[in-house]
Design an enzyme around this catalytic site. Structure first.
Site, PDB file in Angstrom:
ATOM      1  CG  MET A   1      -1.785   1.242   1.330  1.00 50.02           C
ATOM      2  SD  MET A   1      -3.035   1.133   2.626  1.00 50.02           S
ATOM      3  CE  MET A   1      -4.227   0.048   1.833  1.00 50.02           C
TER       4      MET A   1
ATOM      5  CG  LEU B   1      -9.062   1.671  -0.561  1.00 52.10           C
ATOM      6  CD1 LEU B   1      -8.978   0.250  -0.020  1.00 52.10           C
ATOM      7  CD2 LEU B   1      -7.777   2.436  -0.258  1.00 52.10           C
TER       8      LEU B   1
ATOM      9  CD  GLU C   1      -3.130   0.676   9.415  1.00 50.74           C
ATOM     10  OE1 GLU C   1      -1.886   0.603   9.260  1.00 50.74           O
ATOM     11  OE2 GLU C   1      -3.872   1.268   8.611  1.00 50.74           O
TER      12      GLU C   1
ATOM     13  NE  ARG D   1      -3.733   1.295  -6.745  1.00 54.81           N
ATOM     14  CZ  ARG D   1      -3.959   2.430  -7.384  1.00 54.81           C
ATOM     15  NH1 ARG D   1      -2.995   3.354  -7.469  1.00 54.81           N
ATOM     16  NH2 ARG D   1      -5.127   2.666  -7.948  1.00 54.81           N
ATOM     17  CE1 TYR D   2      -4.485   3.819  -3.492  1.00 55.61           C
ATOM     18  CE2 TYR D   2      -3.899   2.376  -1.677  1.00 55.61           C
ATOM     19  CZ  TYR D   2      -4.729   2.690  -2.743  1.00 55.61           C
ATOM     20  OH  TYR D   2      -5.788   1.873  -3.057  1.00 55.61           O
TER      21      TYR D   2
ATOM     22  CD  GLU E   1      -6.409   1.081  14.261  1.00 59.34           C
ATOM     23  OE1 GLU E   1      -7.646   1.159  14.267  1.00 59.34           O
ATOM     24  OE2 GLU E   1      -5.730   0.858  13.239  1.00 59.34           O
TER      25      GLU E   1
ATOM     26  CG  ASP F   1       5.905  -3.582  13.506  1.00 64.12           C
ATOM     27  OD1 ASP F   1       4.800  -3.913  13.975  1.00 64.12           O
ATOM     28  OD2 ASP F   1       6.985  -3.988  13.958  1.00 64.12           O
TER      29      ASP F   1
ATOM     30  CG  LEU G   1      -5.941   5.336   0.923  1.00 64.11           C
ATOM     31  CD1 LEU G   1      -4.971   4.887   2.013  1.00 64.11           C
ATOM     32  CD2 LEU G   1      -7.281   5.653   1.547  1.00 64.11           C
TER      33      LEU G   1
END
Length: 323
Positions: free
Chosen positions: A14, A36, A276, A100-101, A280, A273, A30
């Site tokens: 990502m 998505l 998240e 991707r982003y 999070e 890692d 994103l």
């Protein structure tokens, strides 16, 4: 596929912001992806909405990234994984990472391949569980740029590996490492909570196998780990849509109400890692667990560049690509 000629191993992921200043443009990329996130009022207004949402959301996300050092570690870990897998494959395998982003993105990677004269590639998604929202979008992005910028490139795609023994065994080993944090007298009472990244429920309703695959991975891991009570929940839910359930926050509250005192959280859909796990889970969910009476809270280590994981992924490439 012949390894007598140079072959690229391209890991898809990502991506994440590499500084506090790049959080907003990362979020814009994103939110602009309709595979998505389908923002309301159709494709024509997707980018204006993405611009607005990324601007306001970046202010909140900025604090989370400050907590983990001001940048995402995802690119660094993915590069280490690419190098480690390529080394185990030997031959003429050369590692690349495609995000991707955020950088490096598809156009940049295609330019690198052409410049190096590499005409064949193995494309490996680093999402173990398939959904069109992540795996599908990343593969489509790769294929569109390959067709446009490097049509001579021959490639083979590995798009899912949720039940691959090398992955399952490596994840089970991380769970066992996590259990070592608990005193042996309390270890039998530890509850295990697998936490996967949530998707809007509509992706599951349309037939994406993501949830079924997450459940299969967890079951296979626990067959190796042993007789512990365990459950699955889904994190990173935000926005006014119907999400997969149960949410990780609500599951923590439920476990606290059951008088669970010792909990091991296992990030299951993440292979390294990033925000998240480091913020999070390690901060937000730890605090929530403590607030609801879960006194002993630990997270299983992420797979990152553990040798058993890298060897398992090299084995996956060997089998799927018959090399």
């Amino acid at each position: 596929m012949s390894l007598e000629q140079p072959t690229a191993l391209i890991l898809l992921n990502m991506g994440g912001p590499d500084s506090l200043e790049t959080i907003e443009p990362f979020l814009y990329n994103l939110f602009s992806d309709r595979e998505l996130i389908q923002l309301p009022m159709g494709a024509l207004l997707q980018k204006p909405f993405a611009k607005l949402i990324s601007h306001f959301r970046s202010k909140k996300v900025r604090e989370s990234y400050k907590y983990i050092g001001g940048r995402s570690p995802l690119l660094a870990w993915t590069r280490k994984q690419a190098v480690g897998i390529a080394e185990r494959l030997g031959g003429h395998i050369q590692p690349f990472v495609l995000m991707r982003y955020w950088q490096p993105r598809a156009a940049e990677v295609m330019t690198q391949l052409k410049k190096a004269g590499i005409r064949q590639a193995i494309v490996l998604s680093m999402y173990p569980h398939y959904t069109g929202a992540t795996t599908g979008s990343s593969i489509n992005d790769f294929e569109q740029h390959a067709e446009k910028l490097y049509p001579e490139l021959s490639y083979q795609v590995i798009d899912q590996w949720y039940d691959w023994p090398g992955y399952v065994t490596a994840l089970a080993s991380r769970v066992e490492e996590g259990l070592d944090n608990f005193h042996e007298l309390m270890r039998d009472d530890v509850r295990i909570l697998f936490s996967a990244h949530a998707l809007p429920q509509k992706f599951i309703d349309r037939g994406d196998p993501y949830q079924q695959q997450v459940e299969t991975t967890a079951r296979l891991v626990m067959e190796r780990v042993g007789n512990y009570r365990w459950s699955i929940a889904y994190q990173s839910r935000s926005g006014p849509v119907k999400w997969m359930t149960p949410g990780t926050d609500l599951e923590l509250i439920r476990l606290g109400a059951e008088d669970v005192k010792s909990l091991l959280m296992v990030p299951i859909s993440f292979v390294s890692d990033h925000i998240e796990t480091l913020e999070e889970i390690d901060l937000q969910y730890r605090m929530l667990a403590e607030q609801h009476g879960i006194a002993h809270f630990f997270r299983a280590p992420s797979l990152n560049d553990h040798p058993d994981f890298l060897e398992g992924m090299a084995g996956l490439v060997r089998e799927r690509c018959q090399i």
